[in-house]
Design a protein around this motif. Structure first.
Motif, mmCIF file in Angstrom:
data_model
loop_
_atom_site.group_PDB
_atom_site.id
_atom_site.type_symbol
_atom_site.label_atom_id
_atom_site.label_comp_id
_atom_site.label_asym_id
_atom_site.label_seq_id
_atom_site.Cartn_x
_atom_site.Cartn_y
_atom_site.Cartn_z
ATOM 1 N N ASP A 202 0.859 -1.196 0.000
ATOM 2 C CA ASP A 202 0.000 0.000 0.000
ATOM 3 C C ASP A 202 0.887 1.235 0.000
ATOM 4 O O ASP A 202 2.083 1.166 0.370
ATOM 5 N N PHE A 204 1.383 5.305 1.160
ATOM 6 C CA PHE A 204 0.995 6.441 1.993
ATOM 7 C C PHE A 204 1.676 7.706 1.431
ATOM 8 O O PHE A 204 2.856 7.661 1.050
ATOM 9 N N ALA A 209 -3.450 11.683 5.910
ATOM 10 C CA ALA A 209 -3.877 10.562 6.777
ATOM 11 C C ALA A 209 -4.443 9.422 5.931
ATOM 12 O O ALA A 209 -5.168 9.658 4.960
ATOM 13 N N ARG A 210 -4.100 8.237 6.309
ATOM 14 C CA ARG A 210 -4.599 7.066 5.559
ATOM 15 C C ARG A 210 -4.613 5.847 6.474
ATOM 16 O O ARG A 210 -3.784 5.729 7.383
ATOM 17 N N THR A 211 -5.552 4.977 6.210
ATOM 18 C CA THR A 211 -5.647 3.702 6.948
ATOM 19 C C THR A 211 -5.702 2.542 5.955
ATOM 20 O O THR A 211 -6.459 2.583 4.976
ATOM 21 N N PHE A 212 -4.885 1.557 6.219
ATOM 22 C CA PHE A 212 -4.923 0.326 5.427
ATOM 23 C C PHE A 212 -5.277 -0.835 6.373
ATOM 24 O O PHE A 212 -4.682 -0.974 7.443
ATOM 25 N N VAL A 213 -6.257 -1.649 5.992
ATOM 26 C CA VAL A 213 -6.716 -2.755 6.834
ATOM 27 C C VAL A 213 -6.094 -4.075 6.358
ATOM 28 O O VAL A 213 -6.229 -4.455 5.197
#
Length: 223
Positions: A202, A204, A209-213
């Motif tokens: 992924d 960034f 701001a970022r979210t990876f699950v």
């Protein structure tokens, strides 16, 4: 002067006396085949004894079989006496008993084939009289005094990485009697190994701001 028929029960000793009148005292003989286990003996006093213990093979379990013979009484005065005599052998059979184990184990996803056996005559019918079978398992009566637990336990049979004991009651019944057996089938669920199902990369961007699950499968839930 005695009756012309009598009944013997398999496994039970019994004596029937054949009696006659006449003078001088008659000699008593028989023709025909006696059931296995019985004897016919002239007592020398105008009587004879039909006695013994009939073998279970002489009548079907839960049924009966007849054996006709001819009894003759003879002395020096004619005519001799002759009687057709019927021996009835009754076989009450035997109540069933379980000869197989009262417990077994199974694994989720693996086929089970557990034989259930009984003794008794006539052959007992086997059913489940109480309790619940694990999901995926069935009980089948073979019609010959035996049965089988077969099938493949589903995931619902036990929690992942755990075991569950399923308790139910088996019943064996024939025309003579019945018997129950408390049975325990323990199902183990080994669960499934974890697998990461999310992407292996992924991006960034600095200052954003970022979210990876990260997602996984497997049971129980993986750390």
């Amino acid at each position: 002067t005695s009756a012309n028929a009598d009944t013997f029960t398999t496994g039970v000793a019994r004596t029937f006396v054949v009696s006659t009148t006449g003078a001088p005292t008659a000699a008593i003989t028989k023709t025909g085949t006696l059931p296995s286990g019985l004897t016919f003996v002239d007592q020398g006093d105008g009587s004879a004894k039909l006695s013994g213990t009939a073998d279970p093979s002489q009548a079907p379990p839960g049924g009966q079989q007849t054996y006709p013979i001819t009894i003759k009484a003879n002395n020096t005065v004619n005519p001799q006496a002759e009687q057709t005599f019927t021996i009835t052998v009754k076989n009450p059979g035997a109540s069933p008993t379980f000869t197989s184990s009262a417990a077994t184990t199974a694994t989720v996803g693996a086929a089970l084939n557990f034989p259930i056996s009984t003794t008794g005559a006539p052959a007992a019918a086997i059913t489940k009289s109480a309790g619940t079978l694990p999901p995926g398992i069935t009980l089948t009566d073979n019609g010959d005094g035996s049965a089988k637990l077969t099938g493949t336990p589903t995931q619902a049979a036990a929690e992942p990485a755990k075991s569950k004991a399923w308790e139910f009651t088996l019943k064996a019944q024939n025309s003579v009697g019945s018997l129950t057996q408390s049975f325990t089938l323990t199902v183990t669920n080994p669960g499934t190994a974890p697998e990461i199902t999310s992407a292996n990369a992924d991006t960034f961007t600095t200052g954003v701001a970022r979210t990876f699950v990260v997602a996984t499968t497997g049971a129980p839930t993986a750390a």
